[in-house]
Design an enzyme around this catalytic site. Structure first.
Site, PDB file in Angstrom:
ATOM      1  N   LYS A 174      32.293  20.204  21.255  1.00  0.00           N
ATOM      2  CA  LYS A 174      30.948  20.003  21.509  1.00  0.00           C
ATOM      3  C   LYS A 174      30.038  19.555  19.837  1.00  0.00           C
ATOM      4  O   LYS A 174      29.095  18.505  19.971  1.00  0.00           O
ATOM      5  CB  LYS A 174      30.131  19.956  22.596  1.00  0.00           C
ATOM      6  N   LYS A 242      19.240  21.084  16.388  1.00  0.00           N
ATOM      7  CA  LYS A 242      20.273  22.607  16.268  1.00  0.00           C
ATOM      8  C   LYS A 242      21.201  22.188  16.356  1.00  0.00           C
ATOM      9  O   LYS A 242      22.364  23.053  16.139  1.00  0.00           O
ATOM     10  CB  LYS A 242      19.667  22.859  17.751  1.00  0.00           C
TER      11      LYS A 242
HETATM   12  P1  NDP Z   1      15.866  20.213  27.887  1.00  0.00           P
HETATM   13  O1  NDP Z   1      14.709  21.342  26.912  1.00  0.00           O
HETATM   14  O2  NDP Z   1      15.030  19.422  28.491  1.00  0.00           O
HETATM   15  O3  NDP Z   1      15.979  21.574  29.219  1.00  0.00           O
HETATM   16  C1  NDP Z   1      16.182  22.951  29.102  1.00  0.00           C
HETATM   17  C2  NDP Z   1      15.325  24.323  30.015  1.00  0.00           C
HETATM   18  O4  NDP Z   1      15.525  24.494  30.256  1.00  0.00           O
HETATM   19  C3  NDP Z   1      14.230  23.343  30.163  1.00  0.00           C
HETATM   20  O5  NDP Z   1      13.511  22.566  31.897  1.00  0.00           O
HETATM   21  C4  NDP Z   1      13.421  25.136  30.267  1.00  0.00           C
HETATM   22  O6  NDP Z   1      11.877  25.097  30.700  1.00  0.00           O
HETATM   23  C5  NDP Z   1      14.413  25.605  30.703  1.00  0.00           C
HETATM   24  N1  NDP Z   1      14.196  27.133  29.775  1.00  0.00           N
HETATM   25  C6  NDP Z   1      14.841  27.204  28.599  1.00  0.00           C
HETATM   26  N2  NDP Z   1      14.103  28.624  28.801  1.00  0.00           N
HETATM   27  C7  NDP Z   1      13.823  29.105  29.127  1.00  0.00           C
HETATM   28  C8  NDP Z   1      14.615  31.032  30.674  1.00  0.00           C
HETATM   29  N3  NDP Z   1      14.375  31.786  29.428  1.00  0.00           N
HETATM   30  N4  NDP Z   1      14.752  30.603  31.565  1.00  0.00           N
HETATM   31  C9  NDP Z   1      14.852  29.707  32.448  1.00  0.00           C
HETATM   32  N5  NDP Z   1      14.926  28.491  31.801  1.00  0.00           N
HETATM   33  C10 NDP Z   1      15.004  28.226  30.919  1.00  0.00           C
HETATM   34  O7  NDP Z   1      16.468  20.879  27.346  1.00  0.00           O
HETATM   35  P2  NDP Z   1      17.775  19.111  27.873  1.00  0.00           P
HETATM   36  O8  NDP Z   1      17.936  19.616  29.093  1.00  0.00           O
HETATM   37  O9  NDP Z   1      17.913  17.841  27.008  1.00  0.00           O
HETATM   38  O10 NDP Z   1      19.311  19.982  27.291  1.00  0.00           O
HETATM   39  C11 NDP Z   1      19.389  21.266  27.859  1.00  0.00           C
HETATM   40  C12 NDP Z   1      20.991  21.287  27.367  1.00  0.00           C
HETATM   41  O11 NDP Z   1      21.898  20.728  27.317  1.00  0.00           O
HETATM   42  C13 NDP Z   1      20.598  21.696  25.322  1.00  0.00           C
HETATM   43  O12 NDP Z   1      21.783  22.613  24.830  1.00  0.00           O
HETATM   44  C14 NDP Z   1      21.255  20.099  24.444  1.00  0.00           C
HETATM   45  O13 NDP Z   1      21.701  20.308  23.552  1.00  0.00           O
HETATM   46  C15 NDP Z   1      22.166  19.782  26.313  1.00  0.00           C
HETATM   47  N6  NDP Z   1      22.648  18.592  25.973  1.00  0.00           N
HETATM   48  C16 NDP Z   1      21.401  17.712  26.326  1.00  0.00           C
HETATM   49  C17 NDP Z   1      21.938  16.168  26.023  1.00  0.00           C
HETATM   50  C18 NDP Z   1      20.010  14.805  26.285  1.00  0.00           C
HETATM   51  O14 NDP Z   1      20.832  13.686  25.867  1.00  0.00           O
HETATM   52  N7  NDP Z   1      19.522  16.111  26.745  1.00  0.00           N
HETATM   53  C19 NDP Z   1      23.471  15.704  26.748  1.00  0.00           C
HETATM   54  C20 NDP Z   1      23.993  16.922  26.363  1.00  0.00           C
HETATM   55  C21 NDP Z   1      24.112  18.081  26.343  1.00  0.00           C
HETATM   56  P3  NDP Z   1      10.733  24.984  30.005  1.00  0.00           P
HETATM   57  O15 NDP Z   1      10.505  23.813  31.504  1.00  0.00           O
HETATM   58  O16 NDP Z   1       9.799  25.784  30.747  1.00  0.00           O
HETATM   59  O17 NDP Z   1      11.192  24.304  28.619  1.00  0.00           O
END
Ligand code: NDP
Length: 320
Positions: A174, A242
């Site tokens: 990835k 990142k």
């Molecule tokens: P987001 O920032 O939208 O979502 C991350 C979520 O995790 C948020 O809802 C956040 O909550 C929650 N979170 C963070 N810390 C904690 C914690 N300690 N306990 C509970 N919940 C927590 O990111 P994405 O969904 O875009 O991405 C998620 C992962 O997937 C990443 O690693 C990204 O690199 C990967 N990814 C993303 C893609 C994309 O197109 N967006 C595609 C493929 C992979 P809060 O609402 O409080 O911030």
């Protein structure tokens, strides 16, 4: 008694929320937790149960899936004081779908094994559209038996499931994928800025590229958004930065030179410095545009006949 396992889900962001919804729709009882509570309410309205900590999720589920921003959050959620591992029991299966480094996965897998649980790294590709439509590509590392056990859940949000080897190998694939995508996107942005500054009709130019060897998935994804000046995420610059940084760390660890990757990282950093970190990756074109003194956008609507001119000059088309 139902043989369908209860799935716990932690992390309901841009990716996690639609992925979790698909797991719910596939018929798995779901217990969800997120740091902010808005997304939890959406899942609860769709039929999921609510939990207030990673520990509570683990205590109420047999399989736990996480979808979190980066290594720090994943480490905290699994290994923290109120983390998943504090309630992990023998026979549980833990699956992390976040994009992080392989070594953090290995560390958590070792801790999970001490509790008699299996751990898989299962990062995904395909963006928020793939998450919504259940068509993600899933890159899995871990024991083959655990992958088979996870498969029905992975298939709820993934169309193609690849098992690459031991824990950490999904993450390696990835990170390299995203390194390649970032390098591609930098090429797309440079090309579009050059086309605009040189005065091409940008819609026509994009049609030409779509039919030529400069085309790529980065191009077909980003170019329409750039021309429409729509930089809502999608996939944020902070997350791509990142991933490229983690890929470059990996390259250093194994002794591989990554010149183009280092350039892509610097352009992403420049965009973050400009306050664009939470915009879509396509927004990295903005500092490049400023440097060139041009904006890559469609011309404003042509003036009406009464206003005189029917066809703007090339410089006006590109906004520069
Ligand atoms: P987001 O920032 O939208 O979502 C991350 C979520 O995790 C948020 O809802 C956040 O909550 C929650 N979170 C963070 N810390 C904690 C914690 N300690 N306990 C509970 N919940 C927590 O990111 P994405 O969904 O875009 O991405 C998620 C992962 O997937 C990443 O690693 C990204 O690199 C990967 N990814 C993303 C893609 C994309 O197109 N967006 C595609 C493929 C992979 P809060 O609402 O409080 O911030």
């Amino acid at each position: 008694m139902s043989t369908v396992p209860t799935v716990g889900w932690i992390g309901l962001g841009l990716m996690g929320q639609p992925m979790a919804l698909n797991v719910l729709r596939a018929g798995f009882p779901l217990v969800v937790h997120n740091r902010s509570r808005g997304a939890v309410a959406t899942l609860v309205a769709a039929g999921a149960a609510e939990a207030w900590s990673p520990r509570e999720v683990a205590s109420r589920a047999e399989i736990v899936v996480t979808c979190l921003p980066g290594p720090a959050e994943v480490t905290e959620v699994y290994l923290g004081a109120d983390g998943v591992l504090t309630a992990t029991r023998p026979g549980m299966l833990l699956i992390d779908t976040s994009t992080i480094d392989p070594e953090t996965h290995r560390q958590i897998a070792r801790a999970a094994a001490e509790h008699g649980a299996d751990y898989l790294d299962a990062p995904v590709s395909g963006g928020t559209t793939g998450a919504r439509e259940g068509t993600l590509t899933v890159m899995v590392g871990g024991r083959a038996e655990a992958v088979e056990r996870a498969r029905p859940i992975l298939q709820a949000f993934g169309r193609t499931i690849y098992h690459l080897g031991p824990v950490g190998s999904g993450a390696i694939a990835k990170l390299i994928n995203n390194l390649m995508a970032a390098i591609n996107l930098l090429g797309v942005c440079e090309g579009l800025v050059l086309a605009a500054k040189a005065g091409l009709d940008l819609d026509l130019f994009c049609r030409v590229i779509a039919d030529s060897s400069g085309a790529s998935r980065s191009f077909s994804g980003a170019a329409p958004a750039i021309l429409a000046r729509d930089f809502r995420p999608g996939f944020m610059i902070d997350l791509m930065h990142k991933d490229v940084t983690l890929a470059l760390d990996l390259a250093r660890q194994v002794g591989v030179r990554t010149l183009a990757g280092a350039l892509a990282q610097q352009v992403l950093q420049e965009a973050r410095n400009a306050g664009l970190g939470r915009q879509s990756t396509a927004a990295q074109i903005i500092p490049l545009e400023q440097n060139a003194g041009v904006t890559v956008q469609r011309p404003v609507s042509p003036p009406s006949a009464e206003e005189g001119r029917a066809d703007p000059a090339p410089g006006e088309r590109s906004g520069g």
